[in-house]
Write a protein that holds these residues in place. Structure first.
Motif, PDB file in Angstrom:
ATOM      1  N   GLY A 189     -22.084   2.158 -17.224  1.00  0.00           N
ATOM      2  CA  GLY A 189     -21.798   3.483 -16.683  1.00  0.00           C
ATOM      3  C   GLY A 189     -20.628   4.094 -17.412  1.00  0.00           C
ATOM      4  N   THR A 190     -20.073   5.140 -16.859  1.00  0.00           N
ATOM      5  CA  THR A 190     -18.894   5.762 -17.452  1.00  0.00           C
ATOM      6  C   THR A 190     -17.646   4.989 -17.057  1.00  0.00           C
ATOM      7  OG1 THR A 190     -18.515   7.220 -15.568  1.00  0.00           O
ATOM      8  CG2 THR A 190     -20.010   8.017 -17.296  1.00  0.00           C
ATOM      9  N   ALA A 191     -16.553   5.264 -17.763  1.00  0.00           N
ATOM     10  CA  ALA A 191     -15.278   4.633 -17.421  1.00  0.00           C
ATOM     11  C   ALA A 191     -14.884   4.953 -15.984  1.00  0.00           C
ATOM     12  CB  ALA A 191     -14.191   5.099 -18.388  1.00  0.00           C
ATOM     13  N   ALA A 192     -15.092   6.186 -15.561  1.00  0.00           N
ATOM     14  CA  ALA A 192     -14.729   6.582 -14.194  1.00  0.00           C
ATOM     15  C   ALA A 192     -15.533   5.814 -13.159  1.00  0.00           C
ATOM     16  CB  ALA A 192     -14.943   8.087 -14.019  1.00  0.00           C
ATOM     17  N   GLU A 193     -16.787   5.500 -13.486  1.00  0.00           N
ATOM     18  CA  GLU A 193     -17.649   4.802 -12.533  1.00  0.00           C
ATOM     19  C   GLU A 193     -17.334   3.314 -12.421  1.00  0.00           C
ATOM     20  OE1 GLU A 193     -21.668   7.566 -13.100  1.00  0.00           O
ATOM     21  OE2 GLU A 193     -21.357   5.784 -14.347  1.00  0.00           O
ATOM     22  N   LEU A 194     -17.015   2.664 -13.531  1.00  0.00           N
ATOM     23  CA  LEU A 194     -16.885   1.201 -13.537  1.00  0.00           C
ATOM     24  C   LEU A 194     -15.458   0.677 -13.533  1.00  0.00           C
ATOM     25  CD1 LEU A 194     -19.752  -0.077 -15.862  1.00  0.00           C
ATOM     26  CD2 LEU A 194     -19.733   0.231 -13.406  1.00  0.00           C
ATOM     27  N   LEU A 195     -14.518   1.465 -14.035  1.00  0.00           N
ATOM     28  CA  LEU A 195     -13.147   0.960 -14.124  1.00  0.00           C
ATOM     29  C   LEU A 195     -12.397   1.267 -12.827  1.00  0.00           C
ATOM     30  CD1 LEU A 195     -12.360   1.893 -17.827  1.00  0.00           C
ATOM     31  CD2 LEU A 195     -13.216  -0.272 -16.902  1.00  0.00           C
ATOM     32  N   THR A 196     -12.832   0.584 -11.778  1.00  0.00           N
ATOM     33  CA  THR A 196     -12.229   0.716 -10.460  1.00  0.00           C
ATOM     34  C   THR A 196     -11.646  -0.625 -10.035  1.00  0.00           C
ATOM     35  OG1 THR A 196     -14.252   0.120  -9.258  1.00  0.00           O
ATOM     36  CG2 THR A 196     -13.946   2.460  -9.845  1.00  0.00           C
ATOM     37  N   SER A 197     -10.747  -0.585  -9.088  1.00  0.00           N
ATOM     38  CA  SER A 197     -10.103  -1.812  -8.601  1.00  0.00           C
ATOM     39  C   SER A 197     -11.150  -2.802  -8.090  1.00  0.00           C
ATOM     40  CB  SER A 197      -9.109  -1.483  -7.487  1.00  0.00           C
ATOM     41  OG  SER A 197      -8.112  -0.601  -7.942  1.00  0.00           O
ATOM     42  N   ASP A 198     -12.078  -2.342  -7.273  1.00  0.00           N
ATOM     43  CA  ASP A 198     -13.062  -3.230  -6.668  1.00  0.00           C
ATOM     44  C   ASP A 198     -13.979  -3.861  -7.715  1.00  0.00           C
ATOM     45  OD1 ASP A 198     -12.061  -2.746  -4.150  1.00  0.00           O
ATOM     46  OD2 ASP A 198     -13.600  -1.261  -3.620  1.00  0.00           O
ATOM     47  N   HIS A 199     -14.486  -3.038  -8.622  1.00  0.00           N
ATOM     48  CA  HIS A 199     -15.443  -3.578  -9.590  1.00  0.00           C
ATOM     49  C   HIS A 199     -14.774  -4.538 -10.571  1.00  0.00           C
ATOM     50  CE1 HIS A 199     -19.113  -3.836 -11.867  1.00  0.00           C
ATOM     51  NE2 HIS A 199     -18.460  -3.552 -12.976  1.00  0.00           N
ATOM     52  N   LEU A 200     -13.618  -4.185 -11.100  1.00  0.00           N
ATOM     53  CA  LEU A 200     -12.937  -5.074 -12.052  1.00  0.00           C
ATOM     54  C   LEU A 200     -12.500  -6.370 -11.387  1.00  0.00           C
ATOM     55  CD1 LEU A 200     -10.823  -2.484 -14.074  1.00  0.00           C
ATOM     56  CD2 LEU A 200     -12.839  -3.746 -14.866  1.00  0.00           C
ATOM     57  N   SER A 201     -12.121  -6.303 -10.136  1.00  0.00           N
ATOM     58  CA  SER A 201     -11.749  -7.521  -9.402  1.00  0.00           C
ATOM     59  C   SER A 201     -12.950  -8.454  -9.266  1.00  0.00           C
ATOM     60  CB  SER A 201     -11.205  -7.165  -8.018  1.00  0.00           C
ATOM     61  OG  SER A 201     -10.006  -6.432  -8.123  1.00  0.00           O
ATOM     62  N   GLN A 202     -14.136  -7.896  -9.054  1.00  0.00           N
ATOM     63  CA  GLN A 202     -15.349  -8.706  -8.960  1.00  0.00           C
ATOM     64  C   GLN A 202     -15.707  -9.319 -10.307  1.00  0.00           C
ATOM     65  OE1 GLN A 202     -18.378  -6.135  -7.370  1.00  0.00           O
ATOM     66  NE2 GLN A 202     -17.343  -5.845  -5.403  1.00  0.00           N
ATOM     67  N   VAL A 203     -15.563  -8.539 -11.383  1.00  0.00           N
ATOM     68  CA  VAL A 203     -15.927  -9.029 -12.719  1.00  0.00           C
ATOM     69  C   VAL A 203     -15.029 -10.178 -13.151  1.00  0.00           C
ATOM     70  CG1 VAL A 203     -15.990  -8.412 -15.178  1.00  0.00           C
ATOM     71  CG2 VAL A 203     -16.948  -6.853 -13.469  1.00  0.00           C
ATOM     72  N   TYR A 204     -13.723 -10.034 -12.929  1.00  0.00           N
ATOM     73  CA  TYR A 204     -12.763 -11.032 -13.411  1.00  0.00           C
ATOM     74  C   TYR A 204     -12.386 -12.059 -12.353  1.00  0.00           C
ATOM     75  CZ  TYR A 204     -12.148  -8.312 -17.664  1.00  0.00           C
ATOM     76  OH  TYR A 204     -12.357  -7.663 -18.856  1.00  0.00           O
ATOM     77  N   GLN A 205     -12.917 -11.890 -11.146  1.00  0.00           N
ATOM     78  CA  GLN A 205     -12.591 -12.816 -10.044  1.00  0.00           C
ATOM     79  C   GLN A 205     -11.084 -12.960  -9.894  1.00  0.00           C
ATOM     80  OE1 GLN A 205     -15.123 -14.591  -7.872  1.00  0.00           O
ATOM     81  NE2 GLN A 205     -15.817 -12.607  -8.630  1.00  0.00           N
TER      82      GLN A 205
END
Length: 265
Positions: A223-239
């Motif tokens: 997706g776009t940076a605005a869509e994916l670079l969020t606290s919740d999503h990045l926390s899930q990706v990097y655990q």
């Protein structure tokens, strides 16, 4: 306009699946950052997109042509690949100038040498990257950061439509990291399509274009940076608890580790 697409891409080492079901799209003038933890297959994915590895399943197309149907020379005239720097010294005996001139190989006949025009352009780019004083030094004798910059010069001499970077700032100090990120934006503005991997969400925030994430569980999101670079999503990706904040003065976004998760030992 040049386009690189992948549909339902999968890759496995023998019977061990690395990733599966990946859909990807890159076009001229676009920057696509791929984020994810170590070991999930980001570098392998880039090698598939460059044509170096054959995927287990799925298809990759370059301008509607199957990537496998193109010769290495045809691919090299469209796609340049800048690999991740190794921590080990590279045993290359070429001078720095001769190393970057390898980028002209797709345009030279068998046993042909680079032209004076090729050499002049190489020297111009070496100077642009602050490497002109090292041009006659052995490639293996310069620093890892200088080798990384030389690899980028080699890719530019290849005159591709698309450039694939595997962690292009991994061997660079902060000043040169910024320099390379600015160059990537300039290349996109000039019409190049750029795909890169990075471990740093802040680099994807700065580039502010297309983003994909590949998590440890194999989940792929684009997706776009605005869509994916969020606290919740990045926390899930990097655990890892991460927070994306907007700085009040500049309104620039930055990603930080949530320090409330640290405990005093």
């Amino acid at each position: 306009m040049t386009e690189l697409t992948a549909q339902n891409l999968s890759f496995a080492y023998q019977t061990t699946p690395l990733f599966s079901g990946i859909n990807f799209h890159l076009k001229s003038g676009q920057i696509h950052c791929i984020l994810g933890p170590n070991g999930v297959g980001k570098s392998t994915l880039l090698n598939c997109l460059a044509g170096a590895y054959q995927p287990t399943d799925g298809q990759i197309k370059l301008d509607q042509h199957a990537l496998t149907s193109l010769t290495p020379t045809q691919r090299a005239r469209k796609i340049a690949y800048v690999p991740q720097m190794s921590s080990e010294r590279t045993p290359v005996s070429f001078s720095l100038r001769d190393y970057v001139l390898l980028g002209r190989a797709p345009y030279l006949g068998l046993l042909a040498a680079p032209s004076k025009k090729d050499i002049a352009k190489a020297d111009q780019l070496l100077d642009r990257f602050g490497l002109s004083e090292r041009a006659d030094n052995s490639y293996s004798a310069v620093s890892g950061g200088q080798q990384q910059l030389a690899s980028i010069v080699r890719a530019l001499l290849q005159e591709p439509a698309l450039i694939i970077f595997d962690e292009p700032t991994s061997a660079l100090d902060v000043a040169n990291q910024v320099r390379v990120l600015k160059l990537i934006r300039q290349l996109a503005h000039a019409g190049y399509g750029i795909v890169l991997t990075t471990h740093d969400p802040n680099q994807a925030l700065l580039l502010n274009d297309q983003v994909s994430t590949l998590a440890q569980n194999g989940q792929w999101h684009s997706g776009t940076a605005a869509e994916l670079l969020t606290s919740d999503h990045l926390s899930q990706v990097y655990q890892l608890p991460l927070r994306v904040l907007e700085l009040p003065d500049s309104h620039q976004k930055t990603c930080i580790v949530d320090q409330t998760t640290f405990t005093t030992i």
